[in-house]
Every structure is written in structure tokens, then in C-alpha cells.
Design a protein around this motif. Sequence first.
Motif, PDB file in Angstrom:
ATOM      1  N   CYS A 114       0.908  -1.233   0.074  1.00 26.75           N
ATOM      2  CA  CYS A 114       0.014   0.064  -0.064  1.00 26.75           C
ATOM      3  C   CYS A 114       0.961   1.401   0.246  1.00 26.75           C
ATOM      4  O   CYS A 114       1.962   1.176   0.098  1.00 26.75           O
ATOM      5  CB  CYS A 114      -0.964   0.088   1.170  1.00 26.75           C
ATOM      6  SG  CYS A 114      -0.034   0.299   2.929  1.00 26.75           S
ATOM      7  N   GLY A 115       0.447   2.380  -0.238  1.00 27.70           N
ATOM      8  CA  GLY A 115       1.410   3.733  -0.420  1.00 27.70           C
ATOM      9  C   GLY A 115       1.817   3.737   0.870  1.00 27.70           C
ATOM     10  O   GLY A 115       3.178   4.004   0.706  1.00 27.70           O
ATOM     11  N   ALA A 116       1.440   3.714   2.288  1.00 26.30           N
ATOM     12  CA  ALA A 116       2.006   4.042   3.290  1.00 26.30           C
ATOM     13  C   ALA A 116       3.380   2.973   3.321  1.00 26.30           C
ATOM     14  O   ALA A 116       4.417   3.336   3.986  1.00 26.30           O
ATOM     15  CB  ALA A 116       0.983   4.132   4.469  1.00 26.30           C
ATOM     16  N   TYR A 149       1.112  14.889   3.260  1.00 26.13           N
ATOM     17  CA  TYR A 149       0.493  13.734   3.480  1.00 26.13           C
ATOM     18  C   TYR A 149       1.136  12.614   2.942  1.00 26.13           C
ATOM     19  O   TYR A 149       1.457  12.734   1.821  1.00 26.13           O
ATOM     20  CB  TYR A 149      -1.003  13.644   3.187  1.00 26.13           C
ATOM     21  CG  TYR A 149      -1.594  12.455   3.558  1.00 26.13           C
ATOM     22  CD1 TYR A 149      -2.232  12.479   4.734  1.00 26.13           C
ATOM     23  CD2 TYR A 149      -1.812  11.526   2.552  1.00 26.13           C
ATOM     24  CE1 TYR A 149      -2.827  11.328   5.136  1.00 26.13           C
ATOM     25  CE2 TYR A 149      -2.485  10.589   2.979  1.00 26.13           C
ATOM     26  CZ  TYR A 149      -3.035  10.175   4.147  1.00 26.13           C
ATOM     27  OH  TYR A 149      -3.492   9.110   4.547  1.00 26.13           O
ATOM     28  N   HIS A 150       1.555  11.721   3.743  1.00 25.79           N
ATOM     29  CA  HIS A 150       2.225  10.408   3.015  1.00 25.79           C
ATOM     30  C   HIS A 150       1.771   9.316   3.608  1.00 25.79           C
ATOM     31  O   HIS A 150       2.356   8.123   3.156  1.00 25.79           O
ATOM     32  CB  HIS A 150       3.819  10.444   3.391  1.00 25.79           C
ATOM     33  CG  HIS A 150       4.539  11.928   2.800  1.00 25.79           C
ATOM     34  ND1 HIS A 150       4.767  11.787   1.433  1.00 25.79           N
ATOM     35  CD2 HIS A 150       4.816  12.729   3.343  1.00 25.79           C
ATOM     36  CE1 HIS A 150       5.184  13.084   1.359  1.00 25.79           C
ATOM     37  NE2 HIS A 150       5.306  13.555   2.486  1.00 25.79           N
ATOM     38  N   GLY A 151       0.639   9.056   4.229  1.00 30.27           N
ATOM     39  CA  GLY A 151      -0.075   7.891   4.766  1.00 30.27           C
ATOM     40  C   GLY A 151      -0.325   8.143   6.203  1.00 30.27           C
ATOM     41  O   GLY A 151      -0.101   8.828   6.821  1.00 30.27           O
ATOM     42  N   GLU A 213       5.772  15.567  -1.949  1.00 34.26           N
ATOM     43  CA  GLU A 213       4.802  15.189  -3.065  1.00 34.26           C
ATOM     44  C   GLU A 213       4.967  15.881  -4.165  1.00 34.26           C
ATOM     45  O   GLU A 213       4.761  17.302  -4.249  1.00 34.26           O
ATOM     46  CB  GLU A 213       3.418  15.286  -2.534  1.00 34.26           C
ATOM     47  CG  GLU A 213       2.935  14.494  -1.414  1.00 34.26           C
ATOM     48  CD  GLU A 213       1.917  15.190  -0.624  1.00 34.26           C
ATOM     49  OE1 GLU A 213       0.706  15.128  -0.742  1.00 34.26           O
ATOM     50  OE2 GLU A 213       2.157  15.752   0.480  1.00 34.26           O
ATOM     51  N   ASP A 247       7.298  11.211  -3.465  1.00 34.06           N
ATOM     52  CA  ASP A 247       6.088  10.299  -3.172  1.00 34.06           C
ATOM     53  C   ASP A 247       4.976  10.668  -4.341  1.00 34.06           C
ATOM     54  O   ASP A 247       4.359  11.800  -4.333  1.00 34.06           O
ATOM     55  CB  ASP A 247       5.440  10.657  -1.912  1.00 34.06           C
ATOM     56  CG  ASP A 247       4.229  10.030  -1.529  1.00 34.06           C
ATOM     57  OD1 ASP A 247       3.846   9.486  -2.394  1.00 34.06           O
ATOM     58  OD2 ASP A 247       3.650   9.848  -0.241  1.00 34.06           O
ATOM     59  N   ILE A 249       2.425   8.859  -5.101  1.00 37.37           N
ATOM     60  CA  ILE A 249       1.204   7.852  -4.887  1.00 37.37           C
ATOM     61  C   ILE A 249       0.140   8.434  -5.594  1.00 37.37           C
ATOM     62  O   ILE A 249      -0.645   7.919  -6.225  1.00 37.37           O
ATOM     63  CB  ILE A 249       1.312   7.474  -3.417  1.00 37.37           C
ATOM     64  CG1 ILE A 249       2.320   6.648  -3.043  1.00 37.37           C
ATOM     65  CG2 ILE A 249      -0.040   6.772  -3.122  1.00 37.37           C
ATOM     66  CD1 ILE A 249       2.565   6.407  -1.729  1.00 37.37           C
ATOM     67  N   ALA A 250      -0.142   9.816  -5.208  1.00 37.60           N
ATOM     68  CA  ALA A 250      -1.432  10.500  -5.709  1.00 37.60           C
ATOM     69  C   ALA A 250      -1.176  11.092  -7.083  1.00 37.60           C
ATOM     70  O   ALA A 250      -2.155  11.128  -7.519  1.00 37.60           O
ATOM     71  CB  ALA A 250      -1.731  11.451  -4.538  1.00 37.60           C
ATOM     72  N   LYS A 276      -1.391   3.444  -5.523  1.00 34.58           N
ATOM     73  CA  LYS A 276      -2.555   3.792  -6.112  1.00 34.58           C
ATOM     74  C   LYS A 276      -2.783   3.397  -7.718  1.00 34.58           C
ATOM     75  O   LYS A 276      -3.193   2.178  -7.719  1.00 34.58           O
ATOM     76  CB  LYS A 276      -2.904   5.509  -6.024  1.00 34.58           C
ATOM     77  CG  LYS A 276      -3.230   5.769  -4.437  1.00 34.58           C
ATOM     78  CD  LYS A 276      -3.853   7.012  -4.352  1.00 34.58           C
ATOM     79  CE  LYS A 276      -3.950   7.378  -2.813  1.00 34.58           C
ATOM     80  NZ  LYS A 276      -5.144   7.056  -2.194  1.00 34.58           N
TER      81      LYS A 276
END
Length: 446
Positions: A114-116, A149-151, A213, A247, A249-250, A276
Amino acid sequence: MQTEHLRQLDRQLVWHPFTAMSAWEDEDFPVIAAAEGFHLIDTDGRRYLDGHSSLWCNVHGHRVPAIDAAIRDQLDRVAHSTLLGLANLPSIELAGQLVQRAPAGLTKVFFADCGAAGVEVALKMAWQYHRQKASPESRDLFVCLSHAYHGDTVGTVSVGGIDEFHSLFGGLLFPTLRIPTPATPGLSLDDCLRHTEEILTANADRIAGVIVEPLVQAAAGILVHPPGYLRGLRQLTERLGLLLIADEIAVGFGRLGTLFACEQEDVHPDILILSKGLTGGYLPLAATLTTEEIYEAFLGDPWAGRTFYHGHTYTGNPLACAAALASLKLLEENEVLLNARKIERVLAEELTADGSAAWMRHVGAIRRRGTMAGIDLALDPAQLTPFPPQRRAGHAVMLACRERGVILRNIGDTVVLYPAPAMPVGLVRELCQTVREALAELRPDA
Ligand SMILES: Cc1ncc(COP(=O)(O)O)c(C=O)c1O
């Protein structure tokens, strides 16, 4: 009747993430039973346009024949086998495909689920790397942006900065250094980079890594960075000999019109985290990519204590890797990046601020980049007066959209639109139209 029974069971048994459960108990939430294309379908057969890509991960829509077939085909071979002591075909192939497409220099792939977890891998990797370099230094600080925000794991919350989610856990977290987000109102790019340079320079020999991010801080409410920030940060970190951890992820996998956000500023991070959209939004998977230099610091005799003791049961799960391979293929075959750039233009047209329009009556600000948009609600937009929290204005807009057959999620009083990069532009216009209607209906009192 069946739906009401399922809701009752849900209320009894299921604790939902990021959800005020006392209010949830009073809500008539949909129970999703199926999906088709870009729509989710509930147990009553109602169709909803998936306006937030099922929490920012869906890329090509749902029940995509090529991804379904790839997973079924893999299911006929093996659903899961570990990467601890064994290899598997789809994870080897996926690692190759990611290295081929990622910014140059990223040649090693570490899988998580998962991302975190992918971010935790990056943090621990950077930490251990410094301890195993030829001249070990005591680098004990990570640097992160305000509102990051990273998880939600303890390590990722430590490098997070969203008070509402994170402040309660202060005592549980490791210390970090904060640099200002370049999206801070009134802060120019030059001042932001100058201030960042001062902080990084003063602490350079203690910094284990700088995590960012790239281009957009999504969970902070679509905070868009000014062009040049990412490149400026990379130049600073390079000059000071600091690791840059991106990061994505998003923002990866087409969200911003390129496969990876870093490409847009020609930035080559030392560590890149993907999740994601990696599997097209089908199955949980994360990949943390890094350089030969970092990898080599972990080599040595097995008894020399340089091994990276980190792993997850489902690391490199073959089904998830098969989905990711199919998704990457579709991204190219269907020219999804091109479509994402069309979506960016459509969002700009449909959400252009027009002070006289009814839907703007409680809109304080609109931020957009790529396929992402955040609309801040304000009781009085001219003064940027917030709604009282008990009004739950963002939640009210989310519910009004759902009534009209569109699913999206608010972050507090920011309404977030996050259509899948492959969503046809006609549906994106429909999504925006619904959001405008819901906004026009918003009243100061419930
Ligand atoms: C930038 C960023 N990093 C990390 C995460 C955490 O990913 P996950 O929810 O899969 O743990 C998210 C989730 O929204 C994110 O937006």
C-alpha cells in the motif's frame, strides 16, 4: 429492504476509515455491489459516476476487460507466492517495465502493498543507507513540507503535516524538520526556496532525506506548487548532498498528464514511491524505486548486518503485478496521458471562476492541476470566512452530489474532483455540472 439490512449490518460491524462514525450511523449510504466503466452500481441498481477514482486510484474505469483478463490469467497460474526467498514472473516483468519508464537512474524496485508501506520502505531505506555508507554520519532527521500527507502509519504520519489528521499523534512520532509548502499563500517561489535553503543548509549533515509530493499536495486539498519548485528543490538537495524522496502515490500514472509528475520538471529523485494507480486502481501494490548507489550500500556478506530487514507478506503479489502490467499497457494503447491532458482543459473550462454564478456563492478558491481539482467552500468568499464546522459544508456538497448520482469525497470544506485519467471528457463535463448544481444548492444553514 435488502439494502437497509446491509446498512444495518454495516453499522453494527464495520468501522470506516476517515469517517465520523456517529454521523455515519444516520446516513443512508450506498452499498456498492457492482461497477461498469466509470460508474459504480449500488444494491438498488442506482448508478453513480465515480468522480474520485475510488479514492484516487482508478485509472481506466472499472471492469476493464484487459485488466480483468490479466488477473484471471494469473489466477490460473498462482495467486500469491512470497518474494522472501523466491521470485515470481509478474514482479520481475513489472520491475523491468517500471525501471524502463521511471526517471533515469532508478534501477532497483522494492515492492510493498500500500502507499504508506511504500513510504515506510523509502524512509527506512534512506535511514539505513546513511548508516552503511563508507563514511557514516549521524543523519537522523527527515525533512518534509508543511501540510504534507504520506499515509497513516506512524512513520508516514511523522513526515505528515495535516493538523486535523496528525496532531493528536504528536507524542508517538519521530521528530522532523519542516519546510514551507510553496503553496503557502503570499509566499513567492524565490522566498520559499530561499527559506528552504537556509533550513537545509543549517542542518545538512543531519538530514537523512527530503520527502516531497511532486507538483501537487493532494490530501492537503489539491495544493498546487508553482512551476519550478520541484526542480529548485532537486537542485538544492543535489548541491547539499541530500537524498530527495518523491512520493508520487497520488500524482503518478497519468494524473497530471505525464506518466510521472517528476518528468514535468526533468527531476530525477533518489527514491520514487508509486502506488494507487500502479495497478490501474484494481489491487493493492506499491513500488519504491531507487538508485544503484543506494542499493550498493546494502551489499556485503550476509552476516555483515547490511541486509534491508523489511518486507510484507504480500510484497510483489503476482495478481497485483499482473494487473499493473496490464494497466501500463493500456495507458499506452489507449493514449490515456493524452486524455488526461484533455481532462485538464475541460476542468479549466467547466470550473472557471465566474463571480456572478449561483454555484460560486460559497466558493472561496478553486485549485486545479491535471485531472485534479479542489474547491474551497467559504461562508463569505470575499472575506474567506469559513463555514462553522458543525455545518459540515463539504460533507453537504458531497451528499448533494451523491443524490444526483456522482460519488466524490470532500476533505473538510474542500470538495475534491479526481476523475480517472481515462474518463471520457463528456463524463467529466457531467461531473462538473453536478458539482456546480450541488454548490448552487449550498445554504449557510442546514
Ligand atoms: C501522497 C500520498 N502518499 C501516501 C498515501 C498513502 O497511501 P495508502 O492510502 O495506500 O497507504 C497517499 C494516500 O492518499 C497519498 O496521497
